[in-house]
Design a protein around this motif. Structure first.
Motif, PDB file in Angstrom:
ATOM      1  N   PHE A  17       7.725 -24.035 -15.527  1.00  0.00           N
ATOM      2  CA  PHE A  17       8.810 -23.075 -15.369  1.00  0.00           C
ATOM      3  C   PHE A  17      10.032 -23.638 -16.090  1.00  0.00           C
ATOM      4  CE2 PHE A  17       6.398 -22.509 -11.284  1.00  0.00           C
ATOM      5  CZ  PHE A  17       5.882 -21.249 -11.579  1.00  0.00           C
ATOM      6  N   LEU A  18      10.424 -23.004 -17.178  1.00  0.00           N
ATOM      7  CA  LEU A  18      11.542 -23.497 -17.988  1.00  0.00           C
ATOM      8  C   LEU A  18      12.675 -22.487 -17.966  1.00  0.00           C
ATOM      9  CD1 LEU A  18       9.479 -24.762 -21.080  1.00  0.00           C
ATOM     10  CD2 LEU A  18      10.160 -26.063 -19.045  1.00  0.00           C
ATOM     11  N   ASP A  19      13.760 -22.844 -17.291  1.00  0.00           N
ATOM     12  CA  ASP A  19      14.916 -21.956 -17.167  1.00  0.00           C
ATOM     13  C   ASP A  19      16.016 -22.449 -18.104  1.00  0.00           C
ATOM     14  OD1 ASP A  19      16.514 -19.884 -16.190  1.00  0.00           O
ATOM     15  OD2 ASP A  19      17.313 -21.107 -14.568  1.00  0.00           O
ATOM     16  N   GLU A  20      16.258 -21.710 -19.184  1.00  0.00           N
ATOM     17  CA  GLU A  20      17.264 -22.069 -20.198  1.00  0.00           C
ATOM     18  C   GLU A  20      17.062 -23.499 -20.707  1.00  0.00           C
ATOM     19  OE1 GLU A  20      19.270 -19.920 -21.400  1.00  0.00           O
ATOM     20  OE2 GLU A  20      19.489 -18.348 -19.907  1.00  0.00           O
ATOM     21  N   PRO A  21      15.878 -23.836 -21.224  1.00  0.00           N
ATOM     22  CA  PRO A  21      15.599 -25.227 -21.612  1.00  0.00           C
ATOM     23  C   PRO A  21      16.368 -25.715 -22.827  1.00  0.00           C
ATOM     24  CG  PRO A  21      13.811 -23.807 -22.319  1.00  0.00           C
ATOM     25  CD  PRO A  21      14.725 -22.959 -21.490  1.00  0.00           C
ATOM     26  N   THR A  22      16.884 -24.806 -23.671  1.00  0.00           N
ATOM     27  CA  THR A  22      17.570 -25.247 -24.895  1.00  0.00           C
ATOM     28  C   THR A  22      19.062 -24.953 -24.864  1.00  0.00           C
ATOM     29  OG1 THR A  22      17.176 -23.152 -26.056  1.00  0.00           O
ATOM     30  CG2 THR A  22      15.474 -24.848 -26.243  1.00  0.00           C
TER      31      THR A  22
END
Length: 326
Positions: free
Chosen positions: A173-178
């Motif tokens: 689960f990647l929330d705003e990874p960049t």
């Protein structure tokens, strides 16, 4: 089933208290309204929507951080809120929430990884091998002996991503990874996600306001707004449904004359002029506009060197959806 996610009739209501002249009032905010979806093993899904749409709330519920008001959830065959399975479930997922730190600020990066290895009960003979292998992919070998607090945002993002995948979860689960990182870091993140997805069949849900993330990584999009799912399907179908059916025409000229008369013609033909000078014309037109007729008229005012036509892209569509909600 590893990597499989099923959400049925998920509802989340926040209760907010306020006081007015010593009287307490409780307001209800419905963050998620009866949402349902399935994600199959190995899919990379873009979970998108404007601010306040319910994206982060969904991720927090799926990862077991936030309790839902009602509904059923199954991730990797587990209910995230079943106490007897909670410990095993946490080891089967990886969660990266924006700029939330998993690493310990005052420890060297490598020591933070080793500590996480102990928490996830990774055998000692494997943890060093994992750190070395993942560090090479994310190009952070030279950072392992640095204290976490000395890292730049881009360096820390790559280290956090390694920490998220250190225990080889089946779901990420990647929330705003960049968020806030430079373009070179973004591409390293993209390469890493694609690599682990391909080699390990890892399921990935990514939320991001950076349209480039969605464009580069996903084939499927779930659009959520005001807590409701408005679309769930392929990128191509998303463009067809939410696109405004317009084209952009890029025309290179030898030398353009009498621009004022040409602008009047464009107005009558419902062609929106985005750029116009002696050597270049950029127009935006509806798909029913006859481009050959436009080009014939333009040729009266100068020789055309080259013509390039683009349909509305995924980036254009998402950007417009977000902008209309600001």
């Amino acid at each position: 089933m590893n990597g499989y996610i099923k959400v049925q009739n998920l509802l989340k209501i926040y209760k907010i208290s306020s006081f007015n002249f010593l009287k307490r009032k409780i307001y209800k905010i419905v963050a998620l309204k009866d949402i349902s979806f399935e994600i199959h093993p190995g899919e990379i899904v873009g979970y998108i929507g404007p601010n306040g749409a319910g994206k982060t709330t969904t991720i927090k519920i799926l990862s077991g951080i936030l309790y839902p008001t009602s509904g059923s959830i199954s991730v990797n065959g587990f209910n995230p809120f079943d106490k007897k399975d909670k410990r095993i479930y946490k080891k089967s997922i990886g969660v990266m929430l924006g700029q939330h730190l998993r690493l310990i600020r005052d420890l060297p990066v490598k020591d933070s990884f080793l500590l996480l290895g102990k928490i996830y009960e990774i055998p000692k003979n494997k943890i060093y091998e994992k750190i070395e292998k993942l560090s090479e992919v994310l190009q952070i070998n030279e950072l392992l002996d640095q204290q976490v607090r000395t890292l730049s945002l881009g360096q820390r993002t790559r280290c956090e991503l390694l920490a998220t995948f250190l225990h080889s979860p089946q779901v990420l689960f990647l929330d705003e990874p960049t968020i806030g990182v430079d373009i070179s870091t973004r591409h390293r993140v993209y390469e890493f996600i694609k690599k682990i997805n391909k080699e390990n069949n890892v399921t990935v849900i990514i939320t991001s306001h950076d349209i480039y993330d969605i464009e580069m990584l996903t084939e499927r999009i779930i659009l959520i707004d005001n807590g409701e799912i408005l679309f769930d399907g392929k990128k191509e179908d998303f463009i067809k449904r939410f696109g405004v059916n317009r084209k952009r025409i890029f025309i290179d000229m030898e030398m353009l004359i009498k621009k004022e008369k040409l602008v009047k013609f464009f107005i009558t033909e419902n062609a929106n002029v985005l750029e116009l000078d002696e050597y270049k014309i950029v127009l935006e037109v509806n798909s029913d506009v006859k481009i050959t007729e436009l080009l014939k008229e333009i040729e009266k005012y100068g020789a055309i060197k080259d013509v390039h036509i683009e349909r509305e892209s995924l980036r254009d569509v998402i950007k417009r959806i977000y902008e209309t909600k600001i």
